[in-house]
Design a protein around this motif. Structure first.
Motif, PDB file in Angstrom:
ATOM      1  N   ILE A   1       0.676  -1.137   0.337  1.00  0.00           N
ATOM      2  CA  ILE A   1      -0.041   0.150   0.023  1.00  0.00           C
ATOM      3  C   ILE A   1       1.096   1.104  -0.112  1.00  0.00           C
ATOM      4  CG2 ILE A   1      -1.776  -1.108   0.988  1.00  0.00           C
ATOM      5  CD1 ILE A   1      -1.224   0.275   4.014  1.00  0.00           C
ATOM      6  N   THR A   2       1.767   1.339  -0.733  1.00  0.00           N
ATOM      7  CA  THR A   2       2.874   2.127  -0.846  1.00  0.00           C
ATOM      8  C   THR A   2       2.813   3.428  -0.768  1.00  0.00           C
ATOM      9  OG1 THR A   2       4.782   0.539  -0.057  1.00  0.00           O
ATOM     10  CG2 THR A   2       5.503   2.586  -1.250  1.00  0.00           C
ATOM     11  N   GLU A   3       1.926   3.420  -1.930  1.00  0.00           N
ATOM     12  CA  GLU A   3       1.514   4.286  -3.044  1.00  0.00           C
ATOM     13  C   GLU A   3       0.457   5.494  -2.659  1.00  0.00           C
ATOM     14  OE1 GLU A   3       0.988   4.272  -7.340  1.00  0.00           O
ATOM     15  OE2 GLU A   3       2.702   3.820  -7.479  1.00  0.00           O
ATOM     16  N   ASP A   4      -0.404   4.563  -1.951  1.00  0.00           N
ATOM     17  CA  ASP A   4      -1.970   5.058  -1.121  1.00  0.00           C
ATOM     18  C   ASP A   4      -1.015   5.696  -0.007  1.00  0.00           C
ATOM     19  OD1 ASP A   4      -3.191   3.930  -3.129  1.00  0.00           O
ATOM     20  OD2 ASP A   4      -4.138   2.290  -2.054  1.00  0.00           O
ATOM     21  N   PHE A   5       0.089   5.258   0.464  1.00  0.00           N
ATOM     22  CA  PHE A   5       0.360   6.283   2.055  1.00  0.00           C
ATOM     23  C   PHE A   5       0.758   6.988   1.732  1.00  0.00           C
ATOM     24  CE2 PHE A   5       2.837   5.879   5.967  1.00  0.00           C
ATOM     25  CZ  PHE A   5       1.672   5.892   6.052  1.00  0.00           C
ATOM     26  N   LEU A   6       2.406   7.070   0.847  1.00  0.00           N
ATOM     27  CA  LEU A   6       2.541   8.380   0.435  1.00  0.00           C
ATOM     28  C   LEU A   6       2.026   9.849   0.105  1.00  0.00           C
ATOM     29  CD1 LEU A   6       5.343   6.449  -0.854  1.00  0.00           C
ATOM     30  CD2 LEU A   6       5.723   7.064   1.384  1.00  0.00           C
ATOM     31  N   GLU A   7       0.644   8.827  -0.806  1.00  0.00           N
ATOM     32  CA  GLU A   7      -0.416  10.205  -1.431  1.00  0.00           C
ATOM     33  C   GLU A   7      -1.016  10.619   0.064  1.00  0.00           C
ATOM     34  OE1 GLU A   7      -4.798  10.457  -4.584  1.00  0.00           O
ATOM     35  OE2 GLU A   7      -2.889   8.466  -4.889  1.00  0.00           O
ATOM     36  N   MET A   8      -1.613   9.554   1.335  1.00  0.00           N
ATOM     37  CA  MET A   8      -2.487  10.370   2.243  1.00  0.00           C
ATOM     38  C   MET A   8      -1.076  10.605   2.929  1.00  0.00           C
ATOM     39  SD  MET A   8      -1.861   9.255   5.231  1.00  0.00           S
ATOM     40  CE  MET A   8      -1.417   7.114   5.929  1.00  0.00           C
ATOM     41  N   LEU A   9       0.131  10.833   3.141  1.00  0.00           N
ATOM     42  CA  LEU A   9       1.031  10.910   4.368  1.00  0.00           C
ATOM     43  C   LEU A   9       1.126  12.624   4.067  1.00  0.00           C
ATOM     44  CD1 LEU A   9       3.063  10.573   6.653  1.00  0.00           C
ATOM     45  CD2 LEU A   9       4.842  10.656   4.564  1.00  0.00           C
ATOM     46  N   VAL A  10       1.164  12.980   2.483  1.00  0.00           N
ATOM     47  CA  VAL A  10       1.446  14.366   2.889  1.00  0.00           C
ATOM     48  C   VAL A  10      -0.153  15.478   3.473  1.00  0.00           C
ATOM     49  CG1 VAL A  10       0.625  16.262   0.660  1.00  0.00           C
ATOM     50  CG2 VAL A  10       2.031  13.712  -0.313  1.00  0.00           C
ATOM     51  N   LYS A  11      -1.356  14.835   3.379  1.00  0.00           N
ATOM     52  CA  LYS A  11      -2.279  15.519   4.301  1.00  0.00           C
ATOM     53  C   LYS A  11      -3.691  14.589   4.802  1.00  0.00           C
ATOM     54  CE  LYS A  11      -5.012  20.084   3.839  1.00  0.00           C
ATOM     55  NZ  LYS A  11      -6.005  20.834   3.904  1.00  0.00           N
ATOM     56  N   PRO A  12      -2.562  14.082   5.973  1.00  0.00           N
ATOM     57  CA  PRO A  12      -4.411  13.262   6.338  1.00  0.00           C
ATOM     58  C   PRO A  12      -5.221  13.622   7.468  1.00  0.00           C
ATOM     59  CG  PRO A  12      -1.656  13.570   8.209  1.00  0.00           C
ATOM     60  CD  PRO A  12      -0.910  14.314   5.826  1.00  0.00           C
ATOM     61  N   LYS A  13      -6.250  13.296   6.886  1.00  0.00           N
ATOM     62  CA  LYS A  13      -7.989  13.937   6.802  1.00  0.00           C
ATOM     63  C   LYS A  13      -7.772  14.585   8.547  1.00  0.00           C
ATOM     64  CE  LYS A  13     -12.495  13.148   6.925  1.00  0.00           C
ATOM     65  NZ  LYS A  13     -13.620  12.261   6.267  1.00  0.00           N
ATOM     66  N   PHE A  14      -6.890  12.918   9.654  1.00  0.00           N
ATOM     67  CA  PHE A  14      -7.193  13.118  11.102  1.00  0.00           C
ATOM     68  C   PHE A  14      -5.780  14.046  11.840  1.00  0.00           C
ATOM     69  CE2 PHE A  14     -10.709  10.375   9.327  1.00  0.00           C
ATOM     70  CZ  PHE A  14     -11.260  10.973  10.256  1.00  0.00           C
ATOM     71  N   GLY A  15      -4.668  14.374  11.084  1.00  0.00           N
ATOM     72  CA  GLY A  15      -3.396  14.849  10.980  1.00  0.00           C
ATOM     73  C   GLY A  15      -2.645  14.032  11.794  1.00  0.00           C
ATOM     74  N   TYR A  16      -1.228  14.616  12.182  1.00  0.00           N
ATOM     75  CA  TYR A  16      -0.819  13.299  12.704  1.00  0.00           C
ATOM     76  C   TYR A  16      -0.516  13.258  13.795  1.00  0.00           C
ATOM     77  CZ  TYR A  16       1.558  15.205   7.792  1.00  0.00           C
ATOM     78  OH  TYR A  16       0.928  15.287   6.648  1.00  0.00           O
ATOM     79  N   GLY A  17       0.244  12.319  14.535  1.00  0.00           N
ATOM     80  CA  GLY A  17       0.723  12.320  16.018  1.00  0.00           C
ATOM     81  C   GLY A  17       1.772  12.858  16.684  1.00  0.00           C
ATOM     82  N   SER A  18       2.549  12.302  17.276  1.00  0.00           N
ATOM     83  CA  SER A  18       3.630  13.805  17.934  1.00  0.00           C
ATOM     84  C   SER A  18       4.572  13.890  17.045  1.00  0.00           C
ATOM     85  CB  SER A  18       4.504  12.747  18.743  1.00  0.00           C
ATOM     86  OG  SER A  18       4.890  10.977  18.603  1.00  0.00           O
ATOM     87  N   HIS A  19       4.516  13.289  15.769  1.00  0.00           N
ATOM     88  CA  HIS A  19       5.650  12.811  14.791  1.00  0.00           C
ATOM     89  C   HIS A  19       4.926  13.065  13.705  1.00  0.00           C
ATOM     90  CE1 HIS A  19       8.460  13.670  17.394  1.00  0.00           C
ATOM     91  NE2 HIS A  19       8.979  12.421  17.971  1.00  0.00           N
ATOM     92  N   LEU A  20       5.876  12.052  12.498  1.00  0.00           N
ATOM     93  CA  LEU A  20       5.120  12.262  11.278  1.00  0.00           C
ATOM     94  C   LEU A  20       4.473  11.235  11.362  1.00  0.00           C
ATOM     95  CD1 LEU A  20       6.827  14.022   8.000  1.00  0.00           C
ATOM     96  CD2 LEU A  20       4.944  14.968   9.320  1.00  0.00           C
TER      97      LEU A  20
END
Ligand code: SF4
Length: 334
Positions: free
Chosen positions: A67-86
């Motif tokens: 799921i690498t491609e989907d993950f990287l696409e999501m990582l740019v702007k995750p709907k529920f934000g980031y935890g303590s880091h990215l």
């Protein structure tokens, strides 16, 4: 009756799958291959790993989904934000549950299994968050969490009587002892306690990653390079990756592709291999050579010749370079 179990390689997902398997359900494991996994080859989703051996011993066939491609696409702007880091833990879980749901439909399975324990992680494993994840993934009522099931609402598998609720557990909180005790009881001896997340929870790594996200393309290739060597910013968009040891040097060679430059010491001199990506000008090359000169064994000589070539080509160029000072290097370090 079939069910899909999300398998991460960690103890909780092994326990969850095994509990349901022991209740007579035909369990199929799904392992999502992701770009920031901390699990190494011995543990991870790869062939021959601990997870593989567990699957074989318990008779659980494993599916792998990259799921690498989907993950990287999501990582740019995750709907529920980031935890303590990215770390976008909520969006990450949603992605995995969506994938599992898709496989469930393809294979004619009836429900999903996950090893989450209520309250184990502050960000993504709270009761309300689990409900939110299920709702967003379109899996409400379908996800059985055997380790905490007695504390959660009944799922379709319990309502339909496919699994008996009283044979499930009520683990909660951060202690790992109940899981360890259960593993011993079930004879699961080959496991490791969780390392606390993926590389996206590592501050050193996420510094590099945010720099990459600002200046370069976020793709699987660039992410793979982030895990190797020492990194230096060269010019506005260039990056030099210097191997720290033989394994890095080999990995650098493997990850190089058209457009990259490979820097090396002259053949008789010990020193690292380095990869330049986005190196465009003569000034950039000069700087890369000076970084390389710092890491080559030049004895008492004030300068050393560094050679470079385009990846995939054997035509070499060379330049005599003076090493950068530690302060200059520190300013370029990513
Ligand atoms: S720590 Fe990483 S792998 Fe784990 S849920 Fe969060 S983003 Fe996903």
């Amino acid at each position: 009756m079939k069910a899909i179990a999300l398998m991460s390689g960690g103890l909780d997902s092994m326990l969850a799958a095994r509990i349901v398997k022991d209740l007579g359900i035909d369990v199929i494991g799904l392992c999502c291959v992701m770009p920031f996994s901390l699990r190494d080859k011995a543990e991870g989703p790869q062939e021959g790993s601990r997870m593989d051996r567990f699957a074989r011993q318990t008779g659980i066939p494993l599916h792998r989904a990259d799921i690498t491609e989907d993950f990287l696409e999501m990582l740019v702007k995750p709907k529920f934000g980031y935890g303590s880091h990215l770390n976008p833990c909520i969006d990450c879980k949603i992605l995995m549950f969506k994938k599992a749901h898709q496989l469930m439909q393809e294979l004619g399975a009836s429900f999903l299994i996950s090893g989450e324990v209520v309250g184990q992680r502050p960000f993504s494993q709270q009761r309300r968050t689990l409900q939110q994840i299920d709702a967003e993934a379109g899996t409400t009522g379908l996800v059985l969490r055997p380790l905490s099931a007695q504390l959660l609402e009944e799922t379709v598998a319990e309502k339909q009587g496919w699994v008996a609720r009283q044979r499930l557990y009520s683990f909660s909180g951060r202690s790992r002892q109940p899981q360890t005790d259960l593993a011993v009881m079930l004879g699961i001896i080959e496991f490791q306690q969780p390392a606390g997340g993926c590389l996206l929870t590592d501050p050193r790594f996420t510094d590099r990653l945010s720099d990459l996200m600002k200046r370069e393309r976020l793709n699987a290739d660039n992410v793979a390079l982030l895990k190797v060597g020492r990194h230096y910013r060269v010019g506005a968009e260039g990056r030099l990756i210097v191997g720290r040891h033989e394994k890095d040097n080999q990995e650098i060679g493997r990850l190089a592709h058209a457009g990259d430059l490979i820097f090396e010491p002259p053949s008789a001199i010990p020193g690292p291999t380095a990869l330049g990506r986005g190196i465009v000008s003569d000034e950039d090359i000069k700087l890369c050579c000076r970084v390389m000169a710092r890491y080559c064994d030049r004895g008492a000589a004030p300068e050393i010749e560094i050679v470079w070539r385009a990846a995939g080509s054997s035509e070499r160029s060379g330049r005599v370079a003076k090493p950068l000072s530690d302060d200059e290097l520190a300013r370029m370090r990513i």
